[in-house]
Structures are given as structure tokens and as C-alpha cells.
Design a protein around this motif. Structure first.
Motif, PDB file in Angstrom:
ATOM      1  N   SER A   1      80.573 -61.364  58.249  1.00  0.00           N
ATOM      2  CA  SER A   1      79.134 -61.359  58.031  1.00  0.00           C
ATOM      3  C   SER A   1      78.708 -59.999  57.502  1.00  0.00           C
ATOM      4  N   THR A   2      77.464 -59.944  57.048  1.00  0.00           N
ATOM      5  CA  THR A   2      76.900 -58.663  56.619  1.00  0.00           C
ATOM      6  C   THR A   2      76.839 -57.693  57.790  1.00  0.00           C
TER       7      THR A   2
ATOM      8  N   THR B   1      80.219 -56.237  58.407  1.00  0.00           N
ATOM      9  CA  THR B   1      80.505 -55.287  57.324  1.00  0.00           C
ATOM     10  C   THR B   1      79.782 -53.981  57.566  1.00  0.00           C
TER      11      THR B   1
ATOM     12  N   VAL C   1      87.315 -52.755  48.537  1.00  0.00           N
ATOM     13  CA  VAL C   1      87.004 -54.161  48.804  1.00  0.00           C
ATOM     14  C   VAL C   1      87.982 -55.054  48.051  1.00  0.00           C
TER      15      VAL C   1
ATOM     16  N   THR D   1      86.789 -59.821  51.761  1.00  0.00           N
ATOM     17  CA  THR D   1      85.541 -60.578  51.826  1.00  0.00           C
ATOM     18  C   THR D   1      85.764 -62.066  52.062  1.00  0.00           C
TER      19      THR D   1
ATOM     20  N   MET E   1      83.625 -64.310  54.227  1.00  0.00           N
ATOM     21  CA  MET E   1      82.213 -64.490  53.840  1.00  0.00           C
ATOM     22  C   MET E   1      82.182 -65.381  52.606  1.00  0.00           C
TER      23      MET E   1
ATOM     24  N   GLY F   1      78.237 -66.394  49.743  1.00  0.00           N
ATOM     25  CA  GLY F   1      78.918 -65.197  50.202  1.00  0.00           C
ATOM     26  C   GLY F   1      79.798 -64.610  49.126  1.00  0.00           C
TER      27      GLY F   1
ATOM     28  N   GLY G   1      82.119 -62.316  44.520  1.00  0.00           N
ATOM     29  CA  GLY G   1      81.974 -60.872  44.638  1.00  0.00           C
ATOM     30  C   GLY G   1      82.854 -60.116  43.668  1.00  0.00           C
TER      31      GLY G   1
ATOM     32  N   THR H   1      77.730 -58.444  49.950  1.00  0.00           N
ATOM     33  CA  THR H   1      78.130 -59.486  50.897  1.00  0.00           C
ATOM     34  C   THR H   1      77.570 -60.861  50.540  1.00  0.00           C
ATOM     35  N   GLU H   2      76.430 -60.903  49.836  1.00  0.00           N
ATOM     36  CA  GLU H   2      75.860 -62.169  49.376  1.00  0.00           C
ATOM     37  C   GLU H   2      75.307 -61.982  47.974  1.00  0.00           C
TER      38      GLU H   2
END
Length: 433
Positions: free
Chosen positions: A35-36, A39, A55, A77, A80, A96, A147, A212-213
């Protein structure tokens, strides 16, 4: 203090293995926040401990750019990976950062929509549109994540139609290097309030923040698609590309493929209603055929994309020198010719002046440097630039990856504002950022 103890309680952790490296620089710990908030906790601890973080999504482009100066934590990631929202009336979606592009495409297709983003590094593994929740072929790591596409500004053939990733991203949720959570943009396409940090983060190679999103704008799936394909003598390439760009057939993509010693291939993508696509394809054939020696027999409309479509790199080729080179649209023919003169294979978007060129990975570093310098000189003269995205370690160490970069001082000031202690991917981006 042991690194795992320092980061304990932030998110799931594991000791790094031999496969957990970034361009040959090994990590010490792999963290997988879900999740954010996790993170944020992780980055806050890394910032306090002076740890370097890179990342990773599926790792398909992790060797692009430069090796990091140091690396302590690989932040994955992949946990997510949810579809947070799909607003069918507003033509937007939020997902995500770890969402695979392939899976996102299947989910959006249920509502008749698509994210017009071509994955240049995905595999040809079989996938079915009627099984949107099925795992991807090799455990979900067959292509790019959302991402990863944002971090590298991944763009393929259909950029000619809808623009680049920067044009499709309308909002992001991200975590700064010190753990601060922030948002940029919104959930409407015409949101213009404040600074457009979403565009700033796009293409930054994860050196400014951890996204993150992502909220993106969507387009309806076309009823039909057709490709108009042809083999073009080198001397006719510029005229064919120019005629296709300026035709009234509204192409969604215009791609060229050129291999040393062979005549270039050109493919034009048309999309829309079945009747409209067929009519425009016929009109485009009529427009382009007189420009070729074989005339009509040399141009054909088909529902099948070329095998090289949106695939500048063949996974079977190992690790070649991968170059992204650009020019004004009118200069694409000359840029292709220059790349061929250097022994490069070219695949790319002639409709927007963005090409990818490959040199064999066994090319000696000095030879690769000479070829890149020659192509860079041509692209610069034609109003573009040349960047080495990836190369074998010996070549990467000897070649200037980025070339001249206007505004580098400003970029350094931005990096210093976002990440003054150089926690995030230090040295990965242009100018050692």
C-alpha cells in the motif's frame, strides 16, 4: 544494526538473492509494500538510515539508464497491483503501480475501453481476453507494469494517435524520499490546477519519488483495425512516410522496420468502425501505391499486424545496444538511413519521429561508441536527440548514454528539492541524478 532490523515493521521484507540486482549492482534487501502507507513507512526508515532505494516492478526495463551509485533496498511494487477504479462514463481508470499492463488491458476491455499504451518489452505469451483475472504466463512477469511504463515514459506505435504516457497520465499518488505521501493531478482529464507533477514524474526513472497509484485517461476499443503494409525501396522511404503522415485517412500509427541489407518495411494502423476502416484502408492503398515501383501489388491491407510491431527488442537477442533516437518527422527517412549505415536495425514510430535502434551486443565498445556518436550527430542536426537506453556493461561504461541535455542545471535543482539526500535511485538518470 542489521538492515532487516532497521526496516522491520514497515512492510514485508526478504533477504536479496543473486537475481536481485540493478544492472549488476546487488541489493541487500527486497521490500514489497502492499500500500501507499507501507511504502511511506519504508521510505521514512530508509531516509532516516541513509539507505539507497531503487523501485522494481517486473524488472523488464531495470537495466535501462545507468547503474545506481549504490543500492540497499529493492522496492517491489508487485503487491500494489489492483484496479482501484474504472469510471466508464468519465473514461478514466486508477490502478496500482504494480498492475501489469497486459492484465489492465483485459480488465478495461470488459467495459469496452483501453489504455492506448503499447508495451515494447512484453512477450508473445498467449493470453485470453475472456479471462481477465488469469495470471500472466510466467507468474505475472511477462511485461511492463503501469508504474514501470510511467517511470520510463514507455511509448509505442499508437503514440501517434493519443500522445505519449505523459499525455495519458492525469493523476498520481506518490511517496517522496522522506516518506511524505502526496497526490498530483486528479480524476478529470482537464484538471489543470497547480503544477503538473504527474508529468514531471513521468520519465524520471524513479529518481524523484515512488509512484504507488496512477490515474489514466482511456479510449474506446475500436470496432475494427486494419494494417496497410508494404516493402519500400530505401530511395522511396521518405516520400512514402510523408504521404502516409499527410493523408486524410487518420492513421493511428505509422511504423517503419529497417534491417541492414534489406528493403525497409512500413505499416500503417487504422482503427474505427468496420466500414470506415475498410474505406480508409482502400484510400490509403490508392495513395501510396503510385509511390512504389511495383505499385498496387506492393501495398496490401490486412487484419494482421507485422510480427515486429511494437517489438524493438527480441527477447531471443540477449542484451543488444538499445538506442532511442528522434528527429522531426520530415527527417525520419534520413535518420533511418544513418542508423542502417551504422549497422543498426531500426523499429519505430515514423509518425512521431521516435525510433528504436539496435546494435548487436557483441559489438566492441569503441565501435558502439562510434556508431552512437554518428547517429547522435544526425539526430541532433534533424532536431532530435539520441539516448542509449540499454547496453552490455562494457559498452555502457564506455558510451555517453544521454548526450547533450538542455536544462540539466534545472533538473539537478528539482532532484535536490525532491530528494536532497539521494535516497532514490542515485545515479540512474541523466547527469548522474
Amino acid at each position: 544494526m542489521d538492515l532487516s532490523e532497521m526496516l522491520a515493521g514497515t512492510c514485508p521484507l526478504r533477504e536479496a538473492g543473486p537475481q536481485d540486482h540493478v544492472d549488476g549492482v546487488p541489493a541487500r534487501v527486497v521490500a514489497t509494500p502492499g500500500s501507499t502507507q507501507e511504502t511511506s513507512a519504508l521510505l521514512r526508515a530508509c531516509h532516516a538510515g541513509g539507505l539507497a532505494v531503487v523501485v522494481r516492478g517486473h524488472g523488464t526495463k531495470l537495466s535501462w539508464g545507468r547503474p545506481p551509485e549504490r543500492l540497499d533496498v529493492l522496492l517491489e511494487t508487485t503487491a500494489m497491483d489492483g484496479l482501484v477504479e474504472h469510471s466508464r462514463g468519465d473514461l478514466i481508470a486508477t490502478a496500482g503501480a504494480g498492475m501489469p499492463l497486459d492484465r489492465l488491458g483485459r480488465l478495461l476491455a470488459q467495459g469496452g475501453h483501453q489504455l492506448v499504451l503499447d508495451d515494447l518489452v512484453g512477450t508473445a505469451a498467449a493470453r485470453t481476453a475472456d479471462a481477465p483475472d488469469a495470471p500472466d504466463a510466467d507468474g505475472g512477469r511477462t511485461g511492463s507494469t503501469l508504474g514501470g511504463a510511467v517511470a520510463t515514459n514507455l511509448c509505442g506505435p499508437r503514440r501517434m494517435w493519443t500522445g505519449s504516457v505523459r499525455d495519458l497520465v492525469i493523476g498520481v499518488r506518490f511517496v517522496r524520499a522522506d516518506g511524505t505521501v502526496a497526490k498530483a493531478g486528479g480524476k478529470v482529464v482537464k484538471n489543470v490546477a497547480g503544477y503538473d507533477l504527474a508529468k514531471l514524474l513521468t520519465g524520471s526513472f524513479g529518481t524523484l519519488a515512488v509512484v504507488t497509484e496512477v490515474t489514466v485517461r482511456l479510449h474506446p476499443l475500436p470496432e475494427a483495425q486494419r494494417w496497410v503494409r508494404m516493402v519500400v525501396p530505401p530511395e522511396a522511404l521518405a516520400s512514402v512516410l510523408g504521404a502516409a503522415v499527410h493523408s486524410q485517412t487518420v492513421p493511428q500509427a505509422l511504423e517503419v522496420r529497417a534491417v541492414p541489407g534489406q528493403a525497409p518495411e512500413v505499416a500503417v494502423l487504422l482503427g474505427g468502425t468496420t466500414g470506415g476502416v475498410q474505406a480508409r484502408a482502400s484510400r490509403l492503398v490508392e495513395t501510396l501505391a503510385p509511390l512504389l515501383p511495383q505499385h498496387r501489388a506492393a501495398v496490401r491491407a490486412t487484419e494482421q499486424a507485422p510480427g515486429w510491431w511494437a517489438r524493438p527488442v527480441d527477447p531471443e537477442e540477449g542484451r543488444p545496444v538499445l538506442v532511442r533516437t528522434t528527429s522531426r518527422i520530415s527527417g525520419v527517412g534520413e535518420l533511418v538511413s544513418s542508423a542502417l549505415d551504422q549497422g543498426m536495425t531500426v523499429t519505430g514510430s515514423a509518425g512521431v519521429g521516435v525510433l528504436h535502434a539496435l546494435l548487436p551486443g557483441d559489438r566492441a565498445p569503441e565501435g558502439a561508441r562510434t556508431s552512437v556518436d554518428a547517429l547522435r550527430a544526425t539526430s541532433g542536426r534533424l532536431g532530435g536527440s539520441t539516448v542509449v537506453l540499454d547496453a552490455p556493461p562494457a559498452v555502457k561504461a564506455d558510451v555517453d548514454s544521454w548526450g547533450p541535455v538542455p536544462g540539466l542545471d534545472l533538473m539537478r535543482r528539482v532532484k535536490n528539492e525532491f530528494d536532497p539526500t539521494r535516497v532514490l535511485a542515485p545515479g540512474r538518470f541523466v547527469g548522474g541524478l
